[in-house]
Write a protein that holds these residues in place. Structure first.
Motif, PDB file in Angstrom:
ATOM      1  N   GLU A 195      16.867  55.019  14.074  1.00 26.80           N
ATOM      2  CA  GLU A 195      18.064  54.270  14.494  1.00 26.80           C
ATOM      3  C   GLU A 195      18.422  54.624  15.933  1.00 26.80           C
ATOM      4  N   GLY A 238      13.308  56.889   8.782  1.00 33.14           N
ATOM      5  CA  GLY A 238      14.294  55.984   9.352  1.00 33.14           C
ATOM      6  C   GLY A 238      14.404  56.220  10.848  1.00 33.14           C
ATOM      7  N   THR A 243      18.889  50.302  11.632  1.00 34.72           N
ATOM      8  CA  THR A 243      17.959  51.359  11.227  1.00 34.72           C
ATOM      9  C   THR A 243      16.671  50.746  10.689  1.00 34.72           C
ATOM     10  N   ARG A 244      15.582  50.954  11.419  1.00 34.30           N
ATOM     11  CA  ARG A 244      14.282  50.529  10.896  1.00 34.30           C
ATOM     12  C   ARG A 244      13.825  51.561   9.873  1.00 34.30           C
ATOM     13  N   TYR A 245      13.095  51.081   8.877  1.00 31.92           N
ATOM     14  CA  TYR A 245      12.712  52.005   7.804  1.00 31.92           C
ATOM     15  C   TYR A 245      11.221  51.896   7.526  1.00 31.92           C
ATOM     16  N   ALA A 296      25.306  49.592  11.056  1.00 25.27           N
ATOM     17  CA  ALA A 296      24.514  50.825  11.111  1.00 25.27           C
ATOM     18  C   ALA A 296      23.246  50.703  10.283  1.00 25.27           C
ATOM     19  N   ALA A 313      22.336  55.915   6.972  1.00 28.57           N
ATOM     20  CA  ALA A 313      22.953  55.473   8.229  1.00 28.57           C
ATOM     21  C   ALA A 313      24.295  54.806   7.969  1.00 28.57           C
ATOM     22  N   THR A 335      21.187  47.025   1.911  1.00 32.20           N
ATOM     23  CA  THR A 335      20.294  48.078   2.391  1.00 32.20           C
ATOM     24  C   THR A 335      18.975  48.021   1.628  1.00 32.20           C
ATOM     25  N   VAL A 348      17.119  55.399   3.651  1.00 32.99           N
ATOM     26  CA  VAL A 348      17.462  55.850   5.006  1.00 32.99           C
ATOM     27  C   VAL A 348      18.465  54.897   5.649  1.00 32.99           C
ATOM     28  N   GLN A 349      18.406  53.606   5.311  1.00 33.31           N
ATOM     29  CA  GLN A 349      19.447  52.692   5.787  1.00 33.31           C
ATOM     30  C   GLN A 349      20.785  53.033   5.135  1.00 33.31           C
ATOM     31  N   THR A 400      15.088  60.023  10.946  1.00 38.52           N
ATOM     32  CA  THR A 400      15.426  60.650   9.671  1.00 38.52           C
ATOM     33  C   THR A 400      14.172  60.720   8.817  1.00 38.52           C
ATOM     34  N   GLY A 408      14.642  54.280  20.050  1.00 42.60           N
ATOM     35  CA  GLY A 408      15.354  54.949  18.978  1.00 42.60           C
ATOM     36  C   GLY A 408      16.015  56.208  19.481  1.00 42.60           C
TER      37      GLY A 408
END
Length: 564
Positions: free
Chosen positions: A564, A562, A460-462, A456, A435, A427, A431-432, A519, A515
């Motif tokens: 997702e 984040g 998740t893009r951050y 998961a 998730a 990670t 935020v990842q 977050t 998405g």
């Protein structure tokens, strides 16, 4: 292949020495752990020394990296900068009794090497003075010095160095030979070592460090050192406790007459308060070592009342990075306690988090956390400690930072060597990690749980919104100090002047790829209105997307995002 020798002490010599010392301790770690019988036969002296030097290496590398980037880049750092970084890194990362003493030895050397004056301490004469000051300051840091320990080895190294003539290579080689001879004599100085048939573990580690110093300046590695000092056998720490009668003044912690806890913490305090703290802790326990200065100290003590030791630190200043180890029933520390060992759980999650608010969130979700303060990334030793604290057969490790991937990998490897099954999920942002933690199910098979958490996190893009500290080149152009930066997946994508507007632009770009959940993690310095503006933006422009907001506390970035 032989090491290219350094001709005098400069920043590069500090860097080379630290790197060679880390390699040497890595090779000798298990051997040193196995002969660790004093002051507590806990089998971790080699590991503690390795982790202490690892922290010093990280600090030195950070100084070199800072000089290689940015507008003020001017080649390599000065000797003073590198030496101070080495000492500071060792101080904040010191582990155990021997690691704390080694940190003071490195600090003592740095005080001479970094001293300002007409005569630079870069030649053999300067190295002699540095080794002498290091040995003397380490001895002063220990409340009750004992001969036959690392202190004796350090003093012998300094004595030999003071009698040597020539350049740094000649002085370093003399110090190594003096330390090696003193190490061989430790079984005759300390009864518990003589009965165990081993040399002092901390002293053995220091000899490895001094061998690296000699190699730095001569280009050749000295001959290997025997761990048994002329004796015919080597026993493990556990075997020594079971088979060797230990004198009262060397009793392993946890036995009658021996403290039950090891307490270590960093302390921000004034000198006068630390003097009072030393006196207070000396009445509470033994193996007291207080090292440091200039307002920052590392405190190590063995006590029965761990709470009282921490409270004494609170009275003196601000203690943090507090580590308490119970010398519990059933390990090599004890033979007579009554408390049953805590039963291991099957699975746990260990996560690095950037702020107190997220630490609370992760803890509520059942994770064991390691707090990464701005500018103070955790060393692998802290991650290993957290894995041990989780007390589980299986551990999922979430570093939550791309720059921690190597540190986390080293910690995972160390934990695996101790029999713990560890899976590292790479990670790159907290935020990842959130998730991944959201889909964690301890009842599933370990491999299935790891795959689900990894998927998961990967989905998740951050992003983060932060303020530029200096002028620099970025993927989005040149930024100036004070500009607001929007980073997506680690790269600068937006440069702005307003936090909220920059955050909106970043969020729009992320949601262009789709998405379902946004977050937001707010730092303490983020504007109060930014969360409301972003939630309104999502609600009005992205109808099928939900938003959740957390408060991260002092997390470095103004805002983490984040999608997702």
């Amino acid at each position: 292949m032989a090491q290219v020798p350094q001709t005098f002490f400069d920043a590069l010599a500090v860097r080379t020495w630290c790197g060679l010392a880390l390699e040497a301790l890595g090779r000798a770690r298990e051997e040193i752990d196995a002969i660790n019988v004093y002051p507590v036969a806990d089998g971790d002296t080699g590991t503690n020394l390795y982790l202490t030097v690892e922290s010093a290496v990280g600090a030195v590398e950070a100084v070199f990296a800072a000089h290689e980037v940015g507008a003020e880049a001017a080649g390599k750092p000065s000797l003073a900068e590198a030496a101070r970084a080495m000492a500071h890194g060792a101080l904040i990362g010191a582990q155990g009794n021997s690691g704390t003493i080694l940190a003071q030895l490195l600090r003592g050397m740095a005080q001479v090497l970094a001293a300002e004056g007409e005569t630079p301490h870069t030649d053999g004469s300067g190295l002699r003075l540095a080794l002498r000051h290091a040995a003397d300051s380490a001895r002063r840091a220990v409340a009750h010095p004992v001969e036959g320990t690392v202190l004796s080895v350090a003093s012998a190294a300094a004595d030999a160095a003071m009698g040597a003539e020539g350049d740094c290579g000649a002085v370093a080689r003399a110090a190594y030979e003096g330390a090696r001879a003193a190490l061989a004599a430790t079984p005759g100085q300390l009864a518990v070592l003589g009965r165990a048939g081993v040399v002092d573990a901390g002293g053995r580690g220091l000899v490895a460090v001094l061998a690296a110093l000699a190699e730095t300046f001569t280009g050749e590695a000295p001959a290997a050192v025997s761990p048994i000092g002329g004796h015919a056998r080597v026993q493990t720490a556990a075997a020594v406790v079971e088979s060797t009668p230990v004198p009262e003044d060397c009793a392993p912690a946890g036995e009658e007459g021996g403290p039950a806890f090891e307490v270590i913490y960093l302390l921000e305090a004034e000198d006068a308060a630390v003097d009072r703290l030393r006196a207070r802790l000396d009445t509470l326990g033994d193996s007291l070592v207080v090292v440091g200065g200039d307002g920052l100290w590392n405190v190590h003590v063995h006590v029965d009342d761990a709470g009282a030791a921490v409270e004494a630190g609170v009275e003196a200043g601000r203690p943090y990075r507090i580590r308490i180890t119970h010398f519990g029933v059933g390990d090599v520390h004890t033979t007579g306690g009554q408390r049953p060992p805590r039963e291991q759980v099957q699975r746990a999650v260990v996560a690095v988090v950037p702020g107190e608010g997220l630490a609370g969130l992760y803890t509520e979700a059942g994770a064991t956390t390691v707090l990464a303060r701005p500018g103070e990334p955790p060393a692998s030793g802290e991650l290993v400690d957290a894995v041990r604290r989780a007390h589980a057969r299986e551990v999922v490790l979430l570093p939550n930072d791309a720059d921690l991937r190597h540190t986390a990998a080293a910690a995972a490897e160390q934990a695996r060597s101790e029999g713990i099954r560890v899976a590292l999920i790479p990670t790159r942002s907290a935020v990842q990690g959130i998730a991944a933690l959201a889909v964690h199910e301890p009842e599933r098979r370990f491999d299935e749980d790891v795959v689900s958490m990894t998927s998961a996190a990967g989905a998740t893009r951050y992003a983060e919104v932060a303020v530029a500290e200096r002028q620099s080149w970025t993927m989005a152009g040149i930024c100036q100090a004070g500009d607001v930066l929007g980073l997506i997946d680690g790269d600068v994508a937006v440069i702005g002047s307003d936090v909220t507007l920059t955050a909106e632009t970043v969020l729009d770009r992320m949601l262009q790829a789709g998405g379902e959940l946004v977050t937001l993690v707010l730092g303490d310095e983020a504007p109060d209105s930014v969360a409301d503006r972003l939630q309104t933006r999502v609600r009005e422009s992205y109808l099928a997307v939900d938003t959740v907001v957390y408060h991260g506390g002092r997390q470095g970035a103004l805002l983490l995002i984040g999608v997702e």
